[in-house]
Design an enzyme around this catalytic site. Structure first.
Site, short mmCIF file in Angstrom:
data_model
loop_
_atom_site.label_atom_id
_atom_site.label_comp_id
_atom_site.label_asym_id
_atom_site.label_seq_id
_atom_site.Cartn_x
_atom_site.Cartn_y
_atom_site.Cartn_z
CB CYS A 79 -0.93 -0.02 1.21
SG CYS A 79 -1.94 1.47 1.37
CB CYS A 136 -0.73 2.45 4.01
SG CYS A 136 -2.35 1.86 3.50
CG ASP A 137 3.03 1.39 4.51
OD1 ASP A 137 2.55 1.85 5.58
OD2 ASP A 137 2.84 0.23 4.12
#
Length: 323
Positions: free
Chosen positions: A148, A151-152
């Protein structure tokens, strides 16, 4: 409340664009749908579906400037709630689709009585990201290894990172990550990307993106965090190191159909088989979105199929005088 009146008209398993669209339509039809959306901690039924793990969505009609996937799904969810959808954040553990009203279990699947019964069921359990199958993945997931970028990506500012894959999703991840990373290497097993032309052009035009053609990742190095990978040339078999501190895997998806094995017809690849729109082989059970679509797999087609499932369910209920 009598046992008969406690039976739901429509129960939707899973969320995402398909499930939430089905919820919007069935709620507006006064069918009072219950959606069991999945659990945030689960990799196989993430509430909101794969768009919760994606970056900017540029091709969903109505958003000319694009919108982030999680924000788009948040708006879908708000709309479903507005019309009266009941949403439970939980994971379905078992289903009995042998006869309507169908049984759906949440929690302990061994209990004799289901948690819910429903006259019709809409399956929108989606698909999950495929991994490389390397032993290091379990240890390093969340420690430099990710599926992701949204997300990261922030955590890889000024890092050298790799994205594994060659389709639209992989290129989209790579392009997003260039906002943070110093370099992004796209690792692809072929000598040309499988992505659409516009995405290929964007990748080649981005000065931060490099390409490792005809290559596969055979090892990820690092004890507590990613320190590099080993690449193997798919033609010559030659091994070479690639120094990266982050690896993002974007190689495809697996449909979440384990619940339905032996009850609903599946393709060899695991996808649910639908006919006459969203109908499955069981009367009163419908499927929509990525759980039955291995061709298009777009947010807009998933939403469209969710609309189809809702209308099919409503018409089936009317035709069978069960609501």
């Amino acid at each position: 409340m009598s046992e008969q009146s406690s039976i739901r008209n429509v129960l939707i398993i899973g969320s995402g664009p398909a499930g939430l669209t089905a919820a919007i339509y069935t709620a507006r039809a006064n069918l009072e749908p219950l959606m069991i959306e999945g659990e945030p901690s689960s990799t196989s039924d993430q509430p909101g579906g794969q768009l919760m793990l994606t970056t900017e969505v540029e091709n969903f009609p109505g958003w000319p400037d694009g919108i982030m996937g999680p924000e788009l799904m948040g708006r879908f969810r708000e709309q479903a709630l507005r019309f009266g959808t009941e949403i439970e954040t939980a994971k379905v553990s078992r289903v009995d689709l042998s006869a309507s009203p169908f049984g759906v279990w949440v929690g302990d699947p061994t209990t004799p009585e289901p948690t819910y019964r429903a006259r019709s069921v809409i399956v929108s359990t989606g698909a999950q990201s495929l991994m490389l199958g390397l032993p290091e993945e379990t240890r390093l997931l969340g420690h430099g290894l990710s599926t992701c970028a949204t997300c990261d990506g922030f955590f890889f500012r000024d890092h050298d990172i790799a994205v594994v894959g060659g389709g639209d999703s992989a290129v989209e991840e790579a392009l997003f990550l260039t906002k943070f990373a110093r370099t992004v290497t796209l690792v692809h097993r072929r000598d040309e990307l499988r992505a659409s032309k516009i995405m290929r052009d964007r990748a080649h035009a981005n000065e931060k993106i490099r390409f490792a053609w005809n290559s596969t990742v055979t090892a990820i190095h690092g004890e507590n965090t990613v320190e590099g990978v080993t690449l193997v040339d798919t033609i010559t078999g030659e091994e070479r190191p690639l120094a990266v501190t982050g690896v993002f895997v974007a190689i495809g998806h697996r449909p979440n159909t384990d619940l339905f094995v032996g009850q609903l017809d599946l393709e060899e690849s695991g996808y649910l088989i639908t006919h006459r729109g969203s109908h499955t082989n069981v009367e009163g059970v419908f499927a929509c979105g990525d759980v039955q679509d291995h061709v298009y797999r777009q947010a807009i087609t998933a939403a469209g199929s969710g609309c189809m499932a809702a209308i099919d369910a409503e018409r089936w209920l009317e035709a069978n005088d069960v609501h």
